[in-house]
Design a protein around this motif. Structure first.
Motif, PDB file in Angstrom:
ATOM      1  N   ASP A 183      32.644 -15.778  62.140  1.00 45.24           N
ATOM      2  CA  ASP A 183      33.540 -15.950  60.995  1.00 45.24           C
ATOM      3  C   ASP A 183      34.991 -15.959  61.454  1.00 45.24           C
ATOM      4  OD1 ASP A 183      31.552 -15.922  58.864  1.00 45.24           O
ATOM      5  OD2 ASP A 183      31.269 -13.807  59.381  1.00 45.24           O
ATOM      6  N   VAL A 184      35.264 -15.233  62.544  1.00 41.68           N
ATOM      7  CA  VAL A 184      36.636 -15.153  63.046  1.00 41.68           C
ATOM      8  C   VAL A 184      36.624 -14.917  64.551  1.00 41.68           C
ATOM      9  CG1 VAL A 184      36.876 -12.677  62.551  1.00 41.68           C
ATOM     10  CG2 VAL A 184      38.921 -14.084  62.691  1.00 41.68           C
ATOM     11  N   LEU A 185      37.549 -15.595  65.237  1.00 35.80           N
ATOM     12  CA  LEU A 185      37.772 -15.439  66.670  1.00 35.80           C
ATOM     13  C   LEU A 185      39.142 -14.797  66.816  1.00 35.80           C
ATOM     14  CD1 LEU A 185      37.208 -15.992  69.697  1.00 35.80           C
ATOM     15  CD2 LEU A 185      38.183 -18.287  69.322  1.00 35.80           C
ATOM     16  N   VAL A 214      34.254 -12.411  67.058  1.00 38.24           N
ATOM     17  CA  VAL A 214      34.285 -12.558  68.510  1.00 38.24           C
ATOM     18  C   VAL A 214      35.713 -12.247  68.938  1.00 38.24           C
ATOM     19  CG1 VAL A 214      34.051 -14.128  70.474  1.00 38.24           C
ATOM     20  CG2 VAL A 214      32.417 -14.251  68.586  1.00 38.24           C
ATOM     21  N   LEU A 215      35.833 -11.409  69.967  1.00 39.39           N
ATOM     22  CA  LEU A 215      37.124 -10.984  70.494  1.00 39.39           C
ATOM     23  C   LEU A 215      37.273 -11.423  71.943  1.00 39.39           C
ATOM     24  CD1 LEU A 215      36.834  -7.203  69.543  1.00 39.39           C
ATOM     25  CD2 LEU A 215      38.166  -8.883  68.287  1.00 39.39           C
ATOM     26  N   TYR A 216      38.515 -11.564  72.368  1.00 45.94           N
ATOM     27  CA  TYR A 216      38.785 -11.729  73.792  1.00 45.94           C
ATOM     28  C   TYR A 216      40.206 -11.279  74.082  1.00 45.94           C
ATOM     29  CZ  TYR A 216      41.500 -15.984  72.895  1.00 45.94           C
ATOM     30  OH  TYR A 216      42.442 -16.872  72.459  1.00 45.94           O
ATOM     31  N   TYR A 238      32.557  -2.188  61.348  1.00 48.62           N
ATOM     32  CA  TYR A 238      32.142  -3.588  61.515  1.00 48.62           C
ATOM     33  C   TYR A 238      30.835  -3.626  62.297  1.00 48.62           C
ATOM     34  CZ  TYR A 238      36.641  -4.997  59.673  1.00 48.62           C
ATOM     35  OH  TYR A 238      37.721  -5.180  58.853  1.00 48.62           O
ATOM     36  N   LEU A 239      29.920  -4.462  61.849  1.00 44.16           N
ATOM     37  CA  LEU A 239      28.556  -4.462  62.357  1.00 44.16           C
ATOM     38  C   LEU A 239      28.251  -5.556  63.369  1.00 44.16           C
ATOM     39  CD1 LEU A 239      26.875  -3.877  58.880  1.00 44.16           C
ATOM     40  CD2 LEU A 239      27.385  -2.154  60.647  1.00 44.16           C
ATOM     41  N   ASN A 240      29.044  -6.628  63.391  1.00 42.14           N
ATOM     42  CA  ASN A 240      28.714  -7.792  64.206  1.00 42.14           C
ATOM     43  C   ASN A 240      29.941  -8.199  65.032  1.00 42.14           C
ATOM     44  OD1 ASN A 240      27.606 -10.100  65.278  1.00 42.14           O
ATOM     45  ND2 ASN A 240      27.377 -11.157  63.335  1.00 42.14           N
ATOM     46  N   VAL A 241      30.221  -7.412  66.062  1.00 39.00           N
ATOM     47  CA  VAL A 241      31.395  -7.637  66.904  1.00 39.00           C
ATOM     48  C   VAL A 241      30.938  -7.913  68.328  1.00 39.00           C
ATOM     49  CG1 VAL A 241      33.553  -6.645  67.765  1.00 39.00           C
ATOM     50  CG2 VAL A 241      32.739  -6.034  65.477  1.00 39.00           C
ATOM     51  N   ARG A 242      31.457  -8.987  68.899  1.00 42.56           N
ATOM     52  CA  ARG A 242      31.139  -9.321  70.288  1.00 42.56           C
ATOM     53  C   ARG A 242      32.436  -9.656  71.032  1.00 42.56           C
ATOM     54  NH1 ARG A 242      26.377 -13.576  69.925  1.00 42.56           N
ATOM     55  NH2 ARG A 242      27.540 -14.356  68.172  1.00 42.56           N
ATOM     56  N   SER A 243      32.373  -9.506  72.331  1.00 44.91           N
ATOM     57  CA  SER A 243      33.516  -9.754  73.195  1.00 44.91           C
ATOM     58  C   SER A 243      33.118 -10.787  74.246  1.00 44.91           C
ATOM     59  CB  SER A 243      33.919  -8.433  73.865  1.00 44.91           C
ATOM     60  OG  SER A 243      34.882  -8.635  74.857  1.00 44.91           O
TER      61      SER A 243
END
Length: 126
Positions: free
Chosen positions: A31-33, A76-78, A97-102
Motif C-alpha cells: 500500500d505504501v513504500l 515496505v521500507l528501505y 502495524y501487522l504487515n511491514v517488510r524491509s
C-alpha cells in the motif's frame, strides 16, 4: 552497553526482510513504500513511488496521517543499507502495524542490482 549495530542485529531478528530480487513484487503488492533516509539522501535518488519519512520522524508522521491509520497496511521500507529500515520496521510493529517488510541491503543494493532509480533532473538551458 549495546551499540547501534547490536540494535540493528536485534531488529533484523524481529522483522521480515525482502531480498532485492523480490523487492519489486513486494512493492507492487504494498500500500505504501517508505524511504526512511534523510530528505537530502532522498533527493539524490530514490526508489520510484517512495514517500520520504525520515527515521527520526516516522512514528510522528505515521500517527499524524489518517491514510496511514489502518494497522493492516502493507508497508515496505528501505534506507541506505537496511539498518535504519530494520529499526523503523520494529517501531512500526511496536505501533501495531501487522504487515511491514524491509528491503534487504536497502537503496544501495537496489541501485547496485540495476533497479530503477528516480533521480533529480538537471535543468537544461537552451
Amino acid at each position: 552497553m549495546k551499540t547501534a549495530l547490536d540494535l540493528v542485529a536485534a531488529a533484523k531478528a524481529r522483522i521480515q526482510e525482502v531480498p532485492v530480487d523480490a523487492a519489486e513484487a513486494a512493492i507492487a503488492q504494498a500500500d505504501v513504500l517508505i524511504d526512511v533516509r534523510e530528505p537530502d539522501e532522498y533527493r539524490q535518488g530514490h526508489v520510484p513511488g517512495a514517500v520520504n519519512m525520515p527515521r527520526g520522524l516516522l512514528e510522528f508522521q505515521m500517527s499524524g496521517q489518517p491514510a496511514m491509520a489502518p494497522r493492516d497496511l502493507a508497508i515496505v521500507l528501505y534506507c541506505k543499507t537496511s539498518g535504519r529500515a530494520a529499526l523503523a520496521a520494529c517501531a512500526l510493529h511496536d505501533m501495531g502495524y501487522l504487515n511491514v517488510r524491509s528491503i534487504a541491503g536497502g537503496f544501495d543494493a537496489w541501485a547496485a542490482a540495476g533497479k530503477p532509480v528516480a533521480a533529480p533532473s538537471t535543468p537544461t538551458f537552451g
